[in-house]
Motif scaffolding. Structure first.
Motif, PDB file in Angstrom:
ATOM      1  N   GLU A 120      11.163   0.732   6.253  1.00 42.12           N
ATOM      2  CA  GLU A 120      10.931   1.947   7.033  1.00 42.12           C
ATOM      3  C   GLU A 120      10.215   1.608   8.341  1.00 42.12           C
ATOM      4  OE1 GLU A 120       8.987   6.337   6.177  1.00 42.12           O
ATOM      5  OE2 GLU A 120       7.837   4.542   5.630  1.00 42.12           O
ATOM      6  N   ALA A 121       9.235   0.716   8.268  1.00 41.94           N
ATOM      7  CA  ALA A 121       8.492   0.308   9.457  1.00 41.94           C
ATOM      8  C   ALA A 121       9.384  -0.450  10.430  1.00 41.94           C
ATOM      9  CB  ALA A 121       7.296  -0.547   9.061  1.00 41.94           C
ATOM     10  N   GLN A 122      10.228  -1.351   9.895  1.00 40.01           N
ATOM     11  CA  GLN A 122      11.114  -2.131  10.756  1.00 40.01           C
ATOM     12  C   GLN A 122      12.116  -1.231  11.484  1.00 40.01           C
ATOM     13  OE1 GLN A 122      12.725  -5.017   8.027  1.00 40.01           O
ATOM     14  NE2 GLN A 122      10.760  -6.087   7.812  1.00 40.01           N
ATOM     15  N   ARG A 123      12.591  -0.203  10.792  1.00 40.91           N
ATOM     16  CA  ARG A 123      13.520   0.731  11.435  1.00 40.91           C
ATOM     17  C   ARG A 123      12.818   1.510  12.552  1.00 40.91           C
ATOM     18  NH1 ARG A 123      16.739   3.414   6.267  1.00 40.91           N
ATOM     19  NH2 ARG A 123      18.255   1.696   5.973  1.00 40.91           N
ATOM     20  N   ILE A 165       0.836  -1.186   0.000  1.00 37.41           N
ATOM     21  CA  ILE A 165       0.000   0.000   0.000  1.00 37.41           C
ATOM     22  C   ILE A 165       0.882   1.251   0.000  1.00 37.41           C
ATOM     23  CG2 ILE A 165      -0.145   0.082   2.538  1.00 37.41           C
ATOM     24  CD1 ILE A 165      -3.013   1.126   2.236  1.00 37.41           C
ATOM     25  N   GLN A 166       0.441   2.271  -0.725  1.00 37.90           N
ATOM     26  CA  GLN A 166       1.095   3.578  -0.683  1.00 37.90           C
ATOM     27  C   GLN A 166       0.007   4.632  -0.589  1.00 37.90           C
ATOM     28  OE1 GLN A 166       3.102   5.940   0.235  1.00 37.90           O
ATOM     29  NE2 GLN A 166       4.818   4.975  -0.862  1.00 37.90           N
ATOM     30  N   ILE A 167       0.267   5.647   0.223  1.00 36.88           N
ATOM     31  CA  ILE A 167      -0.720   6.698   0.457  1.00 36.88           C
ATOM     32  C   ILE A 167      -0.069   8.037   0.146  1.00 36.88           C
ATOM     33  CG2 ILE A 167      -2.291   7.737   2.158  1.00 36.88           C
ATOM     34  CD1 ILE A 167      -2.113   5.084   3.719  1.00 36.88           C
ATOM     35  N   PHE A 168      -0.760   8.845  -0.643  1.00 36.80           N
ATOM     36  CA  PHE A 168      -0.288  10.186  -0.989  1.00 36.80           C
ATOM     37  C   PHE A 168      -1.260  11.201  -0.390  1.00 36.80           C
ATOM     38  CE2 PHE A 168       1.116   7.261  -4.230  1.00 36.80           C
ATOM     39  CZ  PHE A 168       2.436   7.620  -4.464  1.00 36.80           C
ATOM     40  N   PRO A 206       8.707   5.687  -0.517  1.00 34.24           N
ATOM     41  CA  PRO A 206       8.451   5.216  -1.892  1.00 34.24           C
ATOM     42  C   PRO A 206       9.360   4.059  -2.285  1.00 34.24           C
ATOM     43  CG  PRO A 206       9.613   7.320  -1.910  1.00 34.24           C
ATOM     44  CD  PRO A 206       9.276   7.034  -0.491  1.00 34.24           C
ATOM     45  N   ARG A 207      10.443   3.861  -1.573  1.00 38.68           N
ATOM     46  CA  ARG A 207      11.378   2.786  -1.912  1.00 38.68           C
ATOM     47  C   ARG A 207      11.021   1.481  -1.212  1.00 38.68           C
ATOM     48  NH1 ARG A 207      17.458   5.469  -2.031  1.00 38.68           N
ATOM     49  NH2 ARG A 207      17.063   6.964  -3.710  1.00 38.68           N
ATOM     50  N   ASP A 208      10.937   1.538   0.122  1.00 41.44           N
ATOM     51  CA  ASP A 208      10.707   0.300   0.872  1.00 41.44           C
ATOM     52  C   ASP A 208       9.959   0.621   2.171  1.00 41.44           C
ATOM     53  OD1 ASP A 208      10.732  -2.148   2.100  1.00 41.44           O
ATOM     54  OD2 ASP A 208      12.818  -2.597   1.602  1.00 41.44           O
TER      55      ASP A 208
END
Length: 558
Positions: free
Chosen positions: A47-50, A22-25, A41-43
């Motif tokens: 990002e969530a794991q970090r 999912i991506q949200i703008f 937009p990349r991963d």
């Protein structure tokens, strides 16, 4: 690729689903009217794991996610979850509703709130069993927070303040609960000469009052108070009694709240009241019992109550007395409950409100270390320092400075526009008073000349002269009210049961601090502390031996 367009309250959103991700703008003025991605937009998974940094939601932990568009983070939290509490808060209720429709699983078993129902979040935090909370984490990812940074920052502050306050209450309770319970039963022995504090409620309708506290700037208002002592009902926190006595002003009411031994020093060497005359001593049921025992004037006892949503809680010890001695119809009415913001002054404000005063002038309510002092001169603190510690190498200013430097002070702007040190605890008292002022327009008047300004509180006009008012009828009505003992069902029997350790529920409560430590060790999967159970049993045995001794003694000790 599946796309969904959403016109929200805070922005226009575009939600994309591509290859299981999912991506949200979002686009709004805060984003310069440019459409920007709220997730990486990349991963987004990385990002969530970090952001999680290895955090796993399990029993005893609380995770608060600010921004419902943090879907990958919520997915990881739910996937590895073995317990605990999850809260999701979003600034846009429209987006929140759409995301719950398209990704319902990530919101399972969670508290989900938007601006319209943020009170639901506060009810949850206030009702949380704080004894079981090992820790909490607030997750705020840059993208979701950029839609309305001010909202998320304000919510973060509110959440931290609420949890900090609740944890502080827990630590205070664990430290003082045994003392509170002991004091409550010792003060119960004086119910035959004390009135319920509710006997004062409503007796001062239309009158004016002054509340004297011991902020450093009080000395600048003592001349005004002396000149106007006949124009106001004078209420004093116990630490200010000595200051008033020295200038020849006798208060009409003194309030004592603190359970600790040093409270006796506020009354040491001072008049202990006269039968049938002012001042009235109002003491909390858990106040120092020597203060209650030695008072010879009119006496009232009270409970302190707090409300967390719909949940009512009174101070430990008071709840035992209430359950054992009072029929249900008297709950909250006898001996009368006072809500407190944590300080003696906030308790007195609520008491005077319930007494019906139309105007309350605050003196010495600095809520800061004005002049880099902790109290006004003339209290027992400065008396003790002047008699023992002050010399040419250690002046009074140095002693005050040492005390202040031990506190985690915060710079603030004073009434006079200067920088003045305060601290977090004093800021909580300030907020409580400001909230009270918002609920009671025109009731509070700030007569303090230094310290922190109080929002929504008018400033005292010293040029305006008040006419004298009589307080004799208030005292006579109070003295004519029934004594507290007439409402209780055999208090002596309860004292005997407690003194003989025949109340298992009390034993369990006294060992609460050890039980919580055991529970936390289990939740953290650590081996039980060696000897913890023996320490618990030894503490309870020693406590009941001392309690039995003082309850059977004709002289209170503390």
């Amino acid at each position: 690729m599946l796309q969904l367009s959403v016109e929200g309250n805070r922005a226009h959103y575009r939600i994309e689903f591509h290859q299981g991700q999912i991506q949200i703008f979002a686009r709004n003025e805060k984003l310069n009217n440019e459409e920007k991605p709220l997730l990486s937009p990349r991963d987004p998974q990385r990002e969530a794991q970090r952001a999680l940094a290895g955090f796993q939601l399990k029993r005893g932990l609380l995770a608060i996610v600010l921004g419902a568009s943090s879907i990958p983070l919520l997915q990881d939290l739910q996937k590895n979850r073995t317990g605990g509490h999850l809260v999701v808060l979003d600034a846009d209720s429209v987006l929140l509703r759409e995301l719950r429709n398209v990704e319902p699983d990530v919101f399972n078993d969670s508290i989900v709130a938007g601006p319209e129902n943020s009170d639901q979040l506060m009810d949850f935090l206030e009702g949380l069993t704080i004894e079981e909370l090992l820790g909490y984490r607030i997750f705020t990812q840059t993208g979701p927070a950029s839609v309305d940074p001010e909202f998320y920052q304000s919510q973060t502050n509110i959440i931290k303040r609420t949890l900090s306050s609740r944890l502080s209450d827990l630590f205070t309770r664990l430290e003082f609960e045994p003392l509170w319970i002991k004091n409550a039963f010792m003060n119960l022995r004086h119910s035959g000469r004390a009135h319920p504090v509710s006997s004062l409620f409503g007796y001062a309708a239309g009158m004016r009052a002054v509340l004297v506290s011991t902020g450093p700037s009080l000395r600048g208002r003592l001349n005004w108070l002396r000149e106007n002592k006949d124009n106001y009902f004078i209420a004093s926190v116990d630490s200010a009694y000595r200051v008033l006595h020295r200038i020849g002003v006798e208060p009409h009411l003194i309030f004592s709240l603190d359970a600790q031994t040093f409270t006796r020093k506020h009354f040491s060497g001072l008049p202990k009241g006269r039968i049938g005359e002012y001042p009235i001593l109002v003491a909390d049921f858990v106040a120092n019992p020597v203060v209650v025992r030695d008072w010879r004037g009119p006496l009232a006892l009270s409970f302190t109550a707090q409300y967390h949503g719909n949940r009512r809680a009174v101070t430990p010890g008071c709840d035992i007395i209430e359950d054992a001695l009072l029929p249900p119809e008297w709950t909250g009415k006898i001996p009368g409950e006072i809500q407190s913001g944590g300080s003696v002054a906030t308790s007195v404000i609520d008491l005077l409100r319930q007494m019906g005063f139309s105007e309350l002038v605050l003196l010495g309510q600095d809520l800061a270390f004005s002049y880099r002092e902790i109290h006004t001169t003339g209290t027992h603190h400065t008396d003790a320092w002047l008699s023992r510690n002050v010399n040419r190498f250690s002046p009074l200013e140095s002693i005050n400075e040492k005390v202040i430097r031990k506190r985690a002070t915060l710079p603030a702007h004073s009434i006079q526009g200067k920088k003045v040190p305060s601290d977090y605890i004093l800021s909580l008292y300030k907020k409580w008073i400001e909230d009270a002022a918002a609920r009671l327009p025109g009731f509070l008047v700030n007569g303090t000349i230094e310290g922190l300004p109080l929002s929504g509180v008018n400033t005292l006009n010293t040029e305006f002269k008040r006419t004298p008012q009589s307080h004799g009828s208030l005292l006579q009505r109070f003295l004519g009210s029934p004594l507290l003992q007439s409402f209780f069902r055999d208090p002596e029997k309860l004292i005997r049961v407690v003194a003989q350790n025949q109340m298992p529920s009390l034993e369990k409560r006294l060992g609460r601090q050890y039980s919580i430590r055991e529970e936390r060790l289990q939740l953290e999967e650590k081996p039980e502390m060696v000897g913890l159970k023996n320490k618990k049993e030894e503490f309870i045995s020693r406590y009941f031996r001392r309690l039995s001794r003082v309850l059977h003694s004709p002289h209170d000790s503390s």
